[in-house]
Write an enzyme that holds these catalytic residues in place. Structure first.
Site, PDB file in Angstrom:
ATOM      1  N   ARG A 229       2.516  85.049 -46.639  1.00 46.23           N
ATOM      2  CA  ARG A 229       1.375  84.219 -46.243  1.00 46.23           C
ATOM      3  C   ARG A 229       0.093  85.025 -46.440  1.00 46.23           C
ATOM      4  O   ARG A 229       0.067  86.245 -46.228  1.00 46.23           O
ATOM      5  CB  ARG A 229       1.473  83.817 -44.766  1.00 46.23           C
ATOM      6  CG  ARG A 229       2.374  82.637 -44.489  1.00 46.23           C
ATOM      7  CD  ARG A 229       1.802  81.308 -45.019  1.00 46.23           C
ATOM      8  NE  ARG A 229       2.646  80.174 -44.687  1.00 46.23           N
ATOM      9  CZ  ARG A 229       3.626  79.701 -45.472  1.00 46.23           C
ATOM     10  NH1 ARG A 229       3.892  80.266 -46.628  1.00 46.23           N
ATOM     11  NH2 ARG A 229       4.321  78.651 -45.096  1.00 46.23           N
ATOM     12  N   HIS A 277       0.010  79.490 -54.724  1.00 46.04           N
ATOM     13  CA  HIS A 277       0.999  79.186 -53.674  1.00 46.04           C
ATOM     14  C   HIS A 277       2.104  78.307 -54.266  1.00 46.04           C
ATOM     15  O   HIS A 277       2.359  77.192 -53.789  1.00 46.04           O
ATOM     16  CB  HIS A 277       0.355  78.498 -52.468  1.00 46.04           C
ATOM     17  CG  HIS A 277       1.231  78.537 -51.250  1.00 46.04           C
ATOM     18  ND1 HIS A 277       0.744  78.672 -49.977  1.00 46.04           N
ATOM     19  CD2 HIS A 277       2.583  78.480 -51.108  1.00 46.04           C
ATOM     20  CE1 HIS A 277       1.742  78.675 -49.111  1.00 46.04           C
ATOM     21  NE2 HIS A 277       2.888  78.564 -49.779  1.00 46.04           N
TER      22      HIS A 277
HETATM   23  P1  NDP Z   1      13.054  84.279 -42.059  1.00 46.43           P
HETATM   24  O1  NDP Z   1      12.640  83.872 -40.700  1.00 46.43           O
HETATM   25  O2  NDP Z   1      14.454  84.042 -42.500  1.00 46.43           O
HETATM   26  O3  NDP Z   1      12.753  85.848 -42.260  1.00 46.43           O
HETATM   27  C1  NDP Z   1      11.622  86.482 -41.758  1.00 46.43           C
HETATM   28  C2  NDP Z   1      11.856  87.974 -41.820  1.00 46.43           C
HETATM   29  O4  NDP Z   1      10.658  88.649 -41.440  1.00 46.43           O
HETATM   30  C3  NDP Z   1      12.956  88.446 -40.872  1.00 46.43           C
HETATM   31  O5  NDP Z   1      13.726  89.435 -41.480  1.00 46.43           O
HETATM   32  C4  NDP Z   1      12.169  89.037 -39.704  1.00 46.43           C
HETATM   33  O6  NDP Z   1      12.836  90.064 -39.012  1.00 46.43           O
HETATM   34  C5  NDP Z   1      10.985  89.611 -40.451  1.00 46.43           C
HETATM   35  N1  NDP Z   1       9.854  89.803 -39.532  1.00 46.43           N
HETATM   36  C6  NDP Z   1       9.157  88.872 -38.849  1.00 46.43           C
HETATM   37  N2  NDP Z   1       8.183  89.447 -38.116  1.00 46.43           N
HETATM   38  C7  NDP Z   1       8.284  90.757 -38.355  1.00 46.43           C
HETATM   39  C8  NDP Z   1       7.555  91.881 -37.876  1.00 46.43           C
HETATM   40  N3  NDP Z   1       6.540  91.744 -37.014  1.00 46.43           N
HETATM   41  N4  NDP Z   1       7.925  93.107 -38.310  1.00 46.43           N
HETATM   42  C9  NDP Z   1       8.960  93.251 -39.159  1.00 46.43           C
HETATM   43  N5  NDP Z   1       9.683  92.226 -39.657  1.00 46.43           N
HETATM   44  C10 NDP Z   1       9.346  90.997 -39.244  1.00 46.43           C
HETATM   45  O7  NDP Z   1      12.038  83.590 -43.075  1.00 46.43           O
HETATM   46  P2  NDP Z   1      12.243  83.245 -44.633  1.00 46.43           P
HETATM   47  O8  NDP Z   1      12.829  84.417 -45.306  1.00 46.43           O
HETATM   48  O9  NDP Z   1      12.923  81.949 -44.774  1.00 46.43           O
HETATM   49  O10 NDP Z   1      10.720  83.008 -45.084  1.00 46.43           O
HETATM   50  C11 NDP Z   1       9.775  84.062 -44.951  1.00 46.43           C
HETATM   51  C12 NDP Z   1       8.372  83.545 -45.204  1.00 46.43           C
HETATM   52  O11 NDP Z   1       8.171  83.291 -46.598  1.00 46.43           O
HETATM   53  C13 NDP Z   1       8.002  82.212 -44.553  1.00 46.43           C
HETATM   54  O12 NDP Z   1       7.692  82.377 -43.188  1.00 46.43           O
HETATM   55  C14 NDP Z   1       6.802  81.786 -45.375  1.00 46.43           C
HETATM   56  O13 NDP Z   1       5.613  82.311 -44.794  1.00 46.43           O
HETATM   57  C15 NDP Z   1       7.040  82.448 -46.732  1.00 46.43           C
HETATM   58  N6  NDP Z   1       7.311  81.461 -47.784  1.00 46.43           N
HETATM   59  C16 NDP Z   1       6.431  81.378 -48.829  1.00 46.43           C
HETATM   60  C17 NDP Z   1       6.665  80.487 -49.857  1.00 46.43           C
HETATM   61  C18 NDP Z   1       5.763  80.445 -51.028  1.00 46.43           C
HETATM   62  O14 NDP Z   1       5.890  79.509 -51.858  1.00 46.43           O
HETATM   63  N7  NDP Z   1       4.870  81.400 -51.201  1.00 46.43           N
HETATM   64  C19 NDP Z   1       7.841  79.601 -49.853  1.00 46.43           C
HETATM   65  C20 NDP Z   1       8.696  79.780 -48.717  1.00 46.43           C
HETATM   66  C21 NDP Z   1       8.423  80.676 -47.716  1.00 46.43           C
HETATM   67  P3  NDP Z   1      14.156  89.757 -38.127  1.00 46.43           P
HETATM   68  O15 NDP Z   1      15.196  89.315 -39.130  1.00 46.43           O
HETATM   69  O16 NDP Z   1      14.486  91.050 -37.533  1.00 46.43           O
HETATM   70  O17 NDP Z   1      13.788  88.670 -37.175  1.00 46.43           O
HETATM   71  C1  OXD Z   2       7.005  77.440 -47.349  1.00 42.06           C
HETATM   72  C2  OXD Z   2       6.004  77.477 -48.429  1.00 42.06           C
HETATM   73  O1  OXD Z   2       6.750  77.965 -46.267  1.00 42.06           O
HETATM   74  O2  OXD Z   2       6.197  76.785 -49.456  1.00 42.06           O
HETATM   75  O3  OXD Z   2       8.086  76.854 -47.594  1.00 42.06           O
HETATM   76  O4  OXD Z   2       5.020  78.218 -48.318  1.00 42.06           O
END
Ligand code: NDP
Ligand code: OXD
Length: 314
Positions: A229, A277
């Site tokens: 993000r 994005h």
């Molecule tokens: P998940 O919830 O599966 O994974 C998030 C990961 O981030 C977890 O491993 C979590 O740790 C880690 N995390 C969260 N907060 C912290 C922190 N403060 N310090 C260290 N690690 C942290 O999410 P997804 O993998 O499904 O998606 C991730 C992000 O990708 C979404 O939230 C979105 O913002 C972005 N996204 C962007 C897209 C795009 O088109 N650009 C499309 C889809 C998603 P833990 O496992 O230990 O909880």
């Molecule tokens: C999502 C994205 O969060 O597309 O799925 O950014």
């Protein structure tokens, strides 16, 4: 009476309505802001919903985020406090994100920008390249998307490190936790962010952090790829680091303000690749099938999949 509503101020609602009608022909599917009798609405699916919309549905039982990230939904200060929220975790979206991460790691690794510039000038510059194993990719956020990208980068031969709040076990990937951030950064040549936007990750991709990355890789300076993000990145710091060589190059898919304003200095950065994005699009029919499954699970009193933890913020 039970009805479902889409809240999609920036997406083509008709496409999503058609997809949901195909998946669930018997469901009463509506589209905000013309949601009909508001008391009928029990299920909502949203992408970037304006604040105050969810609270306007007094009988809401479930909110489905149409993306993996839920920051826009959780950012609504009037969000009904007890309504569960589920988010997308779907193999199609995951695969698209891994395509993006592998693509951009490879574009930097194989110096595609240099090759394209040479072609424009008609220059045959057969420079030497290095093996994938000469580069260590560090992934911040080892959730659904980070773990899959890590696996696929490993298959390409890169060394891969992972960083997350809690320790993960991923085959062939050395995993670090929050308190081991500096060690993770010191060994990372290409930093990939797949973190969610939370108060803890706000501005995390700043100059102080980028300065801690490895400079021992083949390019002598690190590379940044952010598809998490935009709120995570300090954009002025990225410009500074690209200009002064603290970063070798970068790819950004997400921005603090989207669409990226034409006045942004990021547009004129020669070492930066900007994508709108678009790292991982959501396919309407696939996602509607998933959303309908969650609604059915809710109706049957079964456990919901991919429930958002409001306290953690993802
Ligand atoms: P998940 O919830 O599966 O994974 C998030 C990961 O981030 C977890 O491993 C979590 O740790 C880690 N995390 C969260 N907060 C912290 C922190 N403060 N310090 C260290 N690690 C942290 O999410 P997804 O993998 O499904 O998606 C991730 C992000 O990708 C979404 O939230 C979105 O913002 C972005 N996204 C962007 C897209 C795009 O088109 N650009 C499309 C889809 C998603 P833990 O496992 O230990 O909880
Ligand atoms: C999502 C994205 O969060 O597309 O799925 O950014």
């Amino acid at each position: 009476m039970s009805a479902f509503v889409f809240v999609l101020p920036t997406w083509p609602t008709d496409v999503w309505m058609a997809a949901m009608k195909k998946v669930a022909p018997a469901m009463d599917v509506r589209a905000w802001p013309n949601a009909g009798r508001i008391k009928d609405i029990t299920y909502a699916a949203a992408w970037l919903p304006p604040a105050d919309v969810m609270k306007s549905f007094p009988n809401l039982k479930l909110i489905c985020s149409l993306g993996a990230g839920v920051d826009a939904i959780l950012g609504d200060p009037t969000l009904p406090p007890d309504v569960p929220i589920v988010r997308v975790n779907d193999p199609d979206l995951t695969n698209r994100m891994s395509e993006y991460i592998v693509l951009h790691v490879l574009l930097h690794h194989r110096q595609q920008a240099r090759i394209a510039a040479n072609q424009k000038l008609g220059v045959w510059d057969s420079f030497s390249t290095h093996a994938a194993s000469a580069l260590t990719v560090g992934i911040m956020g080892m959730g659904v998307l980070g773990a899959d990208a890590a696996h696929k980068l490993r298959m390409m031969g890169f060394k891969v490190l992972g960083w997350s709040r809690t320790r993960k076990v991923v085959d062939g990937v050395e995993c670090f936790t929050e308190v081991e951030l500096d060690e993770f950064l010191a060994r990372t040549d290409i930093l990939v962010s797949l973190l969610p936007a939370t108060s803890e990750t706000d501005g995390i991709l700043n100059r102080a952090l980028l300065q801690k990355l490895s400079r021992r890789g083949p390019f002598g300076a690190p590379i940044l790829i952010n598809a998490g993000r935009g709120r995570q990145q300090k954009e002025d710091d990225i410009v500074t680091c690209l200009n002064n060589g603290e970063l070798y190059a970068a790819t950004l898919d997400v921005f603090r303000k989207e669409p990226l304003p034409s006045s942004s200095p990021l547009w004129s950065q020669p070492k930066l690749t900007i994508t709108p994005h678009a790292a991982a699009d959501s396919d309407p029919e696939t996602i509607c099938r998933y959303v309908f499954e969650q609604i059915q699970r809710h109706q049957q009193g079964q456990e919901l999949h991919n429930l958002v933890n409001r306290q953690r913020g993802y």
